[in-house]
Design a protein around this motif. Structure first.
Motif, PDB file in Angstrom:
ATOM      1  N   ALA A  56       0.823  -1.320   0.068  1.00  0.00           N
ATOM      2  CA  ALA A  56       0.003  -0.025   0.064  1.00  0.00           C
ATOM      3  C   ALA A  56       0.782   1.282   0.072  1.00  0.00           C
ATOM      4  CB  ALA A  56      -0.816   0.092   1.290  1.00  0.00           C
ATOM      5  N   LEU A  57       1.992   1.374   0.721  1.00  0.00           N
ATOM      6  CA  LEU A  57       2.721   2.263   0.617  1.00  0.00           C
ATOM      7  C   LEU A  57       3.424   2.384  -0.630  1.00  0.00           C
ATOM      8  CD1 LEU A  57       4.390   4.587   2.316  1.00  0.00           C
ATOM      9  CD2 LEU A  57       6.138   2.653   2.883  1.00  0.00           C
ATOM     10  N   ALA A  58       3.885   1.592  -1.327  1.00  0.00           N
ATOM     11  CA  ALA A  58       4.412   1.983  -2.664  1.00  0.00           C
ATOM     12  C   ALA A  58       3.366   2.144  -3.701  1.00  0.00           C
ATOM     13  CB  ALA A  58       4.945   0.178  -3.107  1.00  0.00           C
ATOM     14  N   GLY A  59       2.284   1.740  -3.482  1.00  0.00           N
ATOM     15  CA  GLY A  59       0.899   2.167  -4.401  1.00  0.00           C
ATOM     16  C   GLY A  59       0.654   3.620  -4.192  1.00  0.00           C
ATOM     17  N   ASP A  60       0.780   4.159  -2.844  1.00  0.00           N
ATOM     18  CA  ASP A  60       0.480   5.556  -2.649  1.00  0.00           C
ATOM     19  C   ASP A  60       1.505   6.366  -3.121  1.00  0.00           C
ATOM     20  OD1 ASP A  60      -1.148   7.615  -0.983  1.00  0.00           O
ATOM     21  OD2 ASP A  60       1.090   7.963  -0.347  1.00  0.00           O
ATOM     22  N   ALA A  61       2.661   6.010  -3.265  1.00  0.00           N
ATOM     23  CA  ALA A  61       3.814   6.619  -3.839  1.00  0.00           C
ATOM     24  C   ALA A  61       3.868   6.498  -5.224  1.00  0.00           C
ATOM     25  CB  ALA A  61       5.062   6.414  -3.347  1.00  0.00           C
ATOM     26  N   GLY A  62       3.244   5.672  -5.965  1.00  0.00           N
ATOM     27  CA  GLY A  62       3.242   5.375  -7.358  1.00  0.00           C
ATOM     28  C   GLY A  62       4.449   4.819  -7.783  1.00  0.00           C
ATOM     29  N   VAL A  63       4.983   3.993  -7.076  1.00  0.00           N
ATOM     30  CA  VAL A  63       6.349   3.117  -7.476  1.00  0.00           C
ATOM     31  C   VAL A  63       6.057   1.652  -7.335  1.00  0.00           C
ATOM     32  CG1 VAL A  63       7.849   5.045  -6.942  1.00  0.00           C
ATOM     33  CG2 VAL A  63       7.239   3.117  -4.893  1.00  0.00           C
ATOM     34  N   ASP A  64       6.829   0.808  -7.973  1.00  0.00           N
ATOM     35  CA  ASP A  64       6.632  -0.619  -7.913  1.00  0.00           C
ATOM     36  C   ASP A  64       7.055  -1.098  -6.682  1.00  0.00           C
ATOM     37  OD1 ASP A  64       7.088  -3.450  -8.276  1.00  0.00           O
ATOM     38  OD2 ASP A  64       7.732  -3.231 -10.454  1.00  0.00           O
ATOM     39  N   GLY A  65       6.183  -1.785  -6.060  1.00  0.00           N
ATOM     40  CA  GLY A  65       6.609  -2.221  -4.750  1.00  0.00           C
ATOM     41  C   GLY A  65       7.517  -3.490  -4.738  1.00  0.00           C
ATOM     42  N   GLN A  66       8.101  -3.903  -5.747  1.00  0.00           N
ATOM     43  CA  GLN A  66       9.096  -4.939  -5.654  1.00  0.00           C
ATOM     44  C   GLN A  66      10.494  -4.521  -5.380  1.00  0.00           C
ATOM     45  OE1 GLN A  66       8.256  -8.328  -6.037  1.00  0.00           O
ATOM     46  NE2 GLN A  66       6.366  -7.570  -6.228  1.00  0.00           N
ATOM     47  N   GLY A  67      11.252  -4.806  -4.555  1.00  0.00           N
ATOM     48  CA  GLY A  67      12.460  -4.552  -3.983  1.00  0.00           C
ATOM     49  C   GLY A  67      13.208  -5.713  -2.976  1.00  0.00           C
ATOM     50  N   GLU A  68      14.372  -5.467  -2.733  1.00  0.00           N
ATOM     51  CA  GLU A  68      14.872  -6.310  -1.676  1.00  0.00           C
ATOM     52  C   GLU A  68      16.360  -5.753  -1.262  1.00  0.00           C
ATOM     53  OE1 GLU A  68      16.793  -9.442  -5.084  1.00  0.00           O
ATOM     54  OE2 GLU A  68      15.382  -9.999  -3.566  1.00  0.00           O
ATOM     55  N   GLY A  69      16.756  -6.274  -0.308  1.00  0.00           N
ATOM     56  CA  GLY A  69      18.354  -5.701   0.291  1.00  0.00           C
ATOM     57  C   GLY A  69      18.189  -4.676   1.201  1.00  0.00           C
ATOM     58  N   PHE A  70      19.297  -4.018   1.291  1.00  0.00           N
ATOM     59  CA  PHE A  70      19.472  -2.899   2.217  1.00  0.00           C
ATOM     60  C   PHE A  70      18.220  -1.773   2.192  1.00  0.00           C
ATOM     61  CE2 PHE A  70      22.092   0.663   4.189  1.00  0.00           C
ATOM     62  CZ  PHE A  70      21.794   0.416   5.446  1.00  0.00           C
ATOM     63  N   SER A  71      17.823  -1.267   3.076  1.00  0.00           N
ATOM     64  CA  SER A  71      16.783   0.006   2.591  1.00  0.00           C
ATOM     65  C   SER A  71      17.700   1.180   2.673  1.00  0.00           C
ATOM     66  CB  SER A  71      15.859  -0.004   4.031  1.00  0.00           C
ATOM     67  OG  SER A  71      16.677   0.216   5.370  1.00  0.00           O
ATOM     68  N   ALA A  72      18.738   1.357   3.055  1.00  0.00           N
ATOM     69  CA  ALA A  72      19.743   2.391   3.083  1.00  0.00           C
ATOM     70  C   ALA A  72      19.024   3.851   3.820  1.00  0.00           C
ATOM     71  CB  ALA A  72      19.888   2.962   1.639  1.00  0.00           C
ATOM     72  N   LEU A  73      18.598   3.119   4.944  1.00  0.00           N
ATOM     73  CA  LEU A  73      17.962   4.135   5.784  1.00  0.00           C
ATOM     74  C   LEU A  73      18.167   3.780   7.249  1.00  0.00           C
ATOM     75  CD1 LEU A  73      15.638   6.542   5.884  1.00  0.00           C
ATOM     76  CD2 LEU A  73      13.998   4.870   6.634  1.00  0.00           C
ATOM     77  N   ALA A  74      18.446   4.667   8.139  1.00  0.00           N
ATOM     78  CA  ALA A  74      18.523   4.382   9.718  1.00  0.00           C
ATOM     79  C   ALA A  74      18.110   5.669  10.350  1.00  0.00           C
ATOM     80  CB  ALA A  74      19.885   4.258   9.851  1.00  0.00           C
ATOM     81  N   LEU A  75      17.134   5.365  11.251  1.00  0.00           N
ATOM     82  CA  LEU A  75      16.558   6.251  12.184  1.00  0.00           C
ATOM     83  C   LEU A  75      16.931   6.532  13.403  1.00  0.00           C
ATOM     84  CD1 LEU A  75      12.708   5.261  11.208  1.00  0.00           C
ATOM     85  CD2 LEU A  75      14.196   6.992   9.969  1.00  0.00           C
ATOM     86  N   THR A  76      17.272   7.766  13.964  1.00  0.00           N
ATOM     87  CA  THR A  76      17.972   7.834  15.394  1.00  0.00           C
ATOM     88  C   THR A  76      17.208   8.510  16.081  1.00  0.00           C
ATOM     89  OG1 THR A  76      20.276   8.117  14.092  1.00  0.00           O
ATOM     90  CG2 THR A  76      19.845   9.293  16.284  1.00  0.00           C
ATOM     91  N   HIS A  77      17.162   8.168  17.418  1.00  0.00           N
ATOM     92  CA  HIS A  77      16.691   8.764  18.593  1.00  0.00           C
ATOM     93  C   HIS A  77      17.715   9.248  19.324  1.00  0.00           C
ATOM     94  CE1 HIS A  77      14.102   9.450  22.316  1.00  0.00           C
ATOM     95  NE2 HIS A  77      15.258   8.652  22.952  1.00  0.00           N
ATOM     96  N   THR A  78      17.772  10.424  19.821  1.00  0.00           N
ATOM     97  CA  THR A  78      18.781  10.978  20.766  1.00  0.00           C
ATOM     98  C   THR A  78      18.176  10.740  22.221  1.00  0.00           C
ATOM     99  OG1 THR A  78      19.331  12.553  18.992  1.00  0.00           O
ATOM    100  CG2 THR A  78      19.951  13.110  21.207  1.00  0.00           C
ATOM    101  N   ALA A  79      18.927   9.956  22.945  1.00  0.00           N
ATOM    102  CA  ALA A  79      18.583   9.820  24.108  1.00  0.00           C
ATOM    103  C   ALA A  79      19.199  10.843  25.395  1.00  0.00           C
ATOM    104  CB  ALA A  79      18.899   8.509  24.622  1.00  0.00           C
ATOM    105  N   GLY A  80      18.267  11.036  26.246  1.00  0.00           N
ATOM    106  CA  GLY A  80      18.932  11.978  27.342  1.00  0.00           C
ATOM    107  C   GLY A  80      20.070  11.358  28.495  1.00  0.00           C
ATOM    108  N   SER A  81      20.145  10.095  28.218  1.00  0.00           N
ATOM    109  CA  SER A  81      21.055   9.350  29.045  1.00  0.00           C
ATOM    110  C   SER A  81      21.389   8.095  28.532  1.00  0.00           C
ATOM    111  CB  SER A  81      20.411   9.285  30.707  1.00  0.00           C
ATOM    112  OG  SER A  81      19.458   8.335  30.800  1.00  0.00           O
ATOM    113  N   ARG A  82      22.732   7.607  29.310  1.00  0.00           N
ATOM    114  CA  ARG A  82      23.096   6.166  28.887  1.00  0.00           C
ATOM    115  C   ARG A  82      21.884   5.217  29.559  1.00  0.00           C
ATOM    116  NH1 ARG A  82      29.583   4.827  29.432  1.00  0.00           N
ATOM    117  NH2 ARG A  82      30.181   6.674  28.133  1.00  0.00           N
TER     118      ARG A  82
END
Length: 265
Positions: A192-218
Protein backbone atom coordinates in the motif's frame (compact mmCIF):
# COMPACT_ATOMS: atom_id res chain seq x y z
CA UNK A 1 11.38 6.41 27.87
CA UNK A 2 9.80 7.44 24.58
CA UNK A 3 11.32 6.66 21.20
CA UNK A 4 11.33 9.60 18.78
CA UNK A 5 12.55 10.05 15.21
CA UNK A 6 15.10 12.82 15.68
CA UNK A 7 17.38 12.15 12.70
CA UNK A 8 16.70 10.42 9.39
CA UNK A 9 19.95 9.09 7.91
CA UNK A 10 19.89 8.21 4.22
CA UNK A 11 22.54 6.03 2.62
CA UNK A 12 23.82 7.77 -0.50
CA UNK A 13 26.51 7.21 -3.15
CA UNK A 14 28.10 10.64 -2.54
CA UNK A 15 27.62 12.55 0.72
CA UNK A 16 28.66 15.96 -0.65
CA UNK A 17 26.32 15.64 -3.64
CA UNK A 18 23.42 14.55 -1.43
CA UNK A 19 24.01 17.43 0.96
CA UNK A 20 24.03 19.91 -1.91
CA UNK A 21 20.82 18.47 -3.41
CA UNK A 22 18.79 18.48 -0.20
CA UNK A 23 20.09 21.84 0.98
CA UNK A 24 18.87 23.31 -2.31
CA UNK A 25 15.63 21.29 -2.51
CA UNK A 26 14.49 22.27 1.00
CA UNK A 27 16.38 25.57 1.44
CA UNK A 28 17.87 23.94 4.54
CA UNK A 29 21.03 24.89 6.40
CA UNK A 30 23.75 22.64 7.77
CA UNK A 31 23.02 21.71 11.38
CA UNK A 32 25.69 23.00 13.75
CA UNK A 33 28.09 23.33 10.84
CA UNK A 34 28.10 19.60 10.14
CA UNK A 35 28.27 19.20 6.38
CA UNK A 36 26.54 15.80 6.41
CA UNK A 37 23.45 16.91 8.39
CA UNK A 38 20.63 19.37 7.66
CA UNK A 39 18.07 21.03 9.91
CA UNK A 40 14.66 20.67 8.24
CA UNK A 41 13.35 23.96 9.59
CA UNK A 42 12.71 22.55 13.06
CA UNK A 43 10.84 19.42 11.89
CA UNK A 44 13.68 16.97 12.40
CA UNK A 45 17.08 16.50 10.85
CA UNK A 46 18.30 14.79 7.71
CA UNK A 47 21.74 13.18 7.63
CA UNK A 48 23.76 11.45 4.93
CA UNK A 49 26.27 8.63 4.97
CA UNK A 50 27.84 6.62 2.22
CA UNK A 51 25.60 3.63 1.65
CA UNK A 52 28.36 1.07 2.21
CA UNK A 53 29.39 2.74 5.47
CA UNK A 54 25.79 2.93 6.70
CA UNK A 55 25.22 -0.72 5.85
CA UNK A 56 28.38 -1.70 7.75
CA UNK A 57 27.26 0.29 10.79
CA UNK A 58 23.86 -1.45 10.64
CA UNK A 59 25.44 -4.88 10.20
CA UNK A 60 23.81 -5.30 6.79
CA UNK A 61 24.81 -6.16 3.23
CA UNK A 62 24.83 -2.89 1.23
CA UNK A 63 23.22 -4.48 -1.85
CA UNK A 64 19.84 -2.93 -2.60
CA UNK A 65 17.40 -2.96 -5.50
CA UNK A 66 13.92 -1.67 -6.24
CA UNK A 67 11.61 -0.25 -3.59
CA UNK A 68 13.44 0.24 -0.32
CA UNK A 69 10.40 -0.10 1.93
CA UNK A 70 10.00 3.49 3.06
CA UNK A 71 8.78 6.87 1.82
CA UNK A 72 9.93 10.21 3.22
CA UNK A 73 7.50 13.11 3.27
CA UNK A 74 7.53 16.88 3.62
CA UNK A 75 4.19 18.47 4.58
CA UNK A 76 3.68 22.16 3.83
CA UNK A 77 0.70 24.49 4.14
CA UNK A 78 -0.37 25.17 0.54
CA UNK A 79 -0.47 23.51 -2.91
CA UNK A 80 1.76 26.26 -4.31
CA UNK A 81 4.46 25.22 -1.85
CA UNK A 82 4.23 21.63 -3.05
CA UNK A 83 4.81 22.88 -6.60
CA UNK A 84 7.75 25.01 -5.45
CA UNK A 85 9.38 22.08 -3.62
CA UNK A 86 8.90 19.80 -6.63
CA UNK A 87 10.39 22.41 -8.97
CA UNK A 88 13.42 22.83 -6.68
CA UNK A 89 13.94 19.06 -6.44
CA UNK A 90 13.71 18.48 -10.19
CA UNK A 91 16.06 21.40 -10.83
CA UNK A 92 18.57 19.54 -8.65
CA UNK A 93 18.22 16.24 -10.51
CA UNK A 94 15.19 14.53 -8.92
CA UNK A 95 12.81 12.52 -11.11
CA UNK A 96 9.07 13.19 -10.96
CA UNK A 97 7.14 10.05 -10.00
CA UNK A 98 3.74 11.74 -9.57
CA UNK A 99 3.20 15.35 -10.67
CA UNK A 100 1.73 17.91 -8.29
CA UNK A 101 -2.06 17.48 -8.32
CA UNK A 102 -5.14 16.86 -6.23
CA UNK A 103 -5.40 13.16 -5.29
CA UNK A 104 -8.54 11.03 -5.36
CA UNK A 105 -9.45 11.80 -1.73
CA UNK A 106 -8.70 15.52 -2.07
CA UNK A 107 -5.09 15.62 -0.89
CA UNK A 108 -2.80 17.83 -2.96
CA UNK A 109 0.53 16.03 -3.36
CA UNK A 110 3.47 15.15 -5.56
CA UNK A 111 6.12 12.43 -5.43
CA UNK A 112 9.72 12.51 -6.63
CA UNK A 113 12.72 10.22 -6.49
CA UNK A 114 15.85 12.01 -5.28
CA UNK A 115 19.17 11.44 -7.10
CA UNK A 116 20.22 9.08 -4.29
CA UNK A 117 17.13 6.90 -4.88
CA UNK A 118 15.03 7.95 -1.88
CA UNK A 119 11.32 8.45 -2.62
CA UNK A 120 9.79 11.70 -1.31
CA UNK A 121 6.11 12.61 -1.07
CA UNK A 122 5.34 16.33 -0.89
CA UNK A 123 1.89 17.12 0.49
CA UNK A 124 -0.16 20.20 1.39
CA UNK A 125 -2.10 20.49 4.65
CA UNK A 126 -4.64 22.74 2.88
CA UNK A 127 -6.40 22.12 -0.44
CA UNK A 128 -6.28 25.78 -1.51
CA UNK A 129 -3.67 28.53 -1.68
CA UNK A 130 -5.00 30.71 1.11
CA UNK A 131 -2.86 33.64 2.18
CA UNK A 132 0.50 34.73 0.80
CA UNK A 133 2.83 31.99 -0.40
CA UNK A 134 6.28 32.26 1.24
CA UNK A 135 9.35 32.56 -0.97
CA UNK A 136 10.90 29.64 0.91
CA UNK A 137 8.45 26.81 1.70
CA UNK A 138 8.89 25.64 5.26
CA UNK A 139 7.45 22.28 6.28
CA UNK A 140 4.93 21.97 9.06
CA UNK A 141 6.09 18.35 9.43
CA UNK A 142 8.64 15.93 8.09
CA UNK A 143 7.58 12.29 8.17
CA UNK A 144 8.96 8.85 7.46
CA UNK A 145 6.52 6.13 6.47
CA UNK A 146 7.69 2.54 6.88
CA UNK A 147 6.36 -0.40 4.91
CA UNK A 148 5.51 -3.21 7.33
CA UNK A 149 3.83 -6.61 7.23
CA UNK A 150 1.02 -5.46 9.52
CA UNK A 151 0.61 -1.96 11.04
CA UNK A 152 -1.37 -3.31 14.02
CA UNK A 153 1.43 -5.66 15.07
CA UNK A 154 4.07 -3.05 14.35
CA UNK A 155 2.16 -0.52 16.47
CA UNK A 156 2.40 -2.86 19.47
CA UNK A 157 6.17 -2.96 19.04
CA UNK A 158 6.55 0.82 18.94
CA UNK A 159 4.16 1.33 21.83
CA UNK A 160 6.45 -0.91 23.90
CA UNK A 161 9.14 1.71 23.25
CA UNK A 162 6.92 4.48 24.60
CA UNK A 163 5.38 5.82 21.38
CA UNK A 164 1.70 6.86 21.40
CA UNK A 165 -0.54 6.27 18.39
CA UNK A 166 -2.02 9.45 16.91
CA UNK A 167 -4.08 8.05 14.00
CA UNK A 168 -4.95 4.36 14.12
CA UNK A 169 -6.74 2.70 11.20
CA UNK A 170 -5.80 -0.83 12.11
CA UNK A 171 -3.92 -2.67 9.39
CA UNK A 172 -4.41 0.17 6.90
CA UNK A 173 -2.41 2.94 8.56
CA UNK A 174 -1.00 3.96 11.93
CA UNK A 175 1.07 6.96 12.88
CA UNK A 176 2.41 8.28 16.16
CA UNK A 177 2.27 11.56 18.05
CA UNK A 178 5.26 13.68 17.17
CA UNK A 179 7.36 15.65 19.65
CA UNK A 180 8.72 19.12 18.93
CA UNK A 181 11.73 19.08 16.64
CA UNK A 182 11.27 15.45 15.60
CA UNK A 183 9.90 13.70 12.52
CA UNK A 184 6.58 11.86 12.42
CA UNK A 185 6.64 8.07 12.11
CA UNK A 186 3.93 6.29 10.14
CA UNK A 187 3.26 2.63 9.30
CA UNK A 188 1.56 1.20 6.20
CA UNK A 189 1.50 -2.22 4.55
CA UNK A 190 4.49 -2.31 2.22
CA UNK A 191 2.45 -2.77 -0.95
CA UNK A 192 0.00 0.00 0.00
CA UNK A 193 2.87 2.38 0.77
CA UNK A 194 4.44 1.76 -2.64
CA UNK A 195 1.06 2.16 -4.33
CA UNK A 196 0.39 5.48 -2.61
CA UNK A 197 3.78 6.75 -3.78
CA UNK A 198 3.20 5.47 -7.31
CA UNK A 199 6.21 3.15 -7.40
CA UNK A 200 6.65 -0.57 -8.02
CA UNK A 201 6.57 -2.37 -4.66
CA UNK A 202 9.11 -4.98 -5.66
CA UNK A 203 12.49 -4.61 -4.01
CA UNK A 204 14.98 -6.35 -1.79
CA UNK A 205 18.16 -5.82 0.17
CA UNK A 206 19.34 -2.95 2.34
CA UNK A 207 16.87 -0.10 2.83
CA UNK A 208 19.66 2.51 2.92
CA UNK A 209 17.85 4.15 5.83
CA UNK A 210 18.53 4.43 9.56
CA UNK A 211 16.46 6.36 12.10
CA UNK A 212 18.05 7.89 15.18
CA UNK A 213 16.61 8.66 18.60
CA UNK A 214 18.70 11.05 20.69
CA UNK A 215 18.50 9.81 24.27
CA UNK A 216 18.91 11.91 27.36
CA UNK A 217 21.13 9.43 29.20
CA UNK A 218 22.98 6.15 28.93
CA UNK A 219 20.25 4.58 31.04
CA UNK A 220 17.66 5.56 28.43
CA UNK A 221 19.78 4.02 25.65
CA UNK A 222 19.98 0.76 27.60
CA UNK A 223 16.26 0.80 28.42
CA UNK A 224 15.19 1.34 24.79
CA UNK A 225 17.46 -1.42 23.50
CA UNK A 226 16.12 -3.80 26.16
CA UNK A 227 12.54 -2.86 25.30
CA UNK A 228 13.16 -3.39 21.58
CA UNK A 229 14.65 -6.81 22.24
CA UNK A 230 11.77 -7.86 24.50
CA UNK A 231 9.09 -6.59 22.07
CA UNK A 232 10.31 -8.63 19.10
CA UNK A 233 13.04 -6.46 17.60
CA UNK A 234 16.69 -7.40 17.30
CA UNK A 235 19.65 -5.62 18.88
CA UNK A 236 22.22 -5.41 16.09
CA UNK A 237 24.86 -3.46 18.03
CA UNK A 238 24.91 -3.48 21.85
CA UNK A 239 25.28 -0.09 23.51
CA UNK A 240 28.88 1.08 23.79
CA UNK A 241 30.84 4.32 24.20
CA UNK A 242 31.40 6.30 21.01
CA UNK A 243 33.95 8.93 20.12
CA UNK A 244 33.55 12.27 21.87
CA UNK A 245 31.94 10.89 24.99
CA UNK A 246 28.76 9.58 23.41
CA UNK A 247 27.03 6.24 23.96
CA UNK A 248 25.00 4.36 21.34
CA UNK A 249 23.49 1.08 20.24
CA UNK A 250 21.40 -0.18 17.31
CA UNK A 251 18.34 -2.34 16.78
CA UNK A 252 15.90 -3.35 14.06
CA UNK A 253 12.13 -3.48 14.42
CA UNK A 254 10.27 -6.73 13.58
CA UNK A 255 10.15 -5.71 9.91
CA UNK A 256 13.90 -5.09 9.73
CA UNK A 257 13.93 -1.27 9.76
CA UNK A 258 17.12 0.08 11.32
CA UNK A 259 17.31 2.33 14.38
CA UNK A 260 20.17 3.95 16.28
CA UNK A 261 19.72 5.10 19.89
CA UNK A 262 22.41 7.45 21.10
CA UNK A 263 23.29 10.10 23.63
CA UNK A 264 24.55 13.37 22.21
CA UNK A 265 28.29 13.81 22.54
Amino acid sequence: MTLSTDIITVGVPDVSAAHAFYASAFSAAADDGRNAELDLHGTGRLAFRRIDELAAACGADPATSGFRGYVLSSIVQRPAEVRALLDAATAGGATVVKPARKEFFGEFAAVHRAPDGAVWKLAAASKKDKGPVPAVPRPTETAVFLGVAGPKASKVFYEALGMVADHDYGDKFVDFAVSAGACRLGLLPRRALAGDAGVDGQGEGFSALALTHTAGSREEVDALLAAADSAGGRVTAPAAPTGGGGYAGRFTDPDGHHWRVATSA
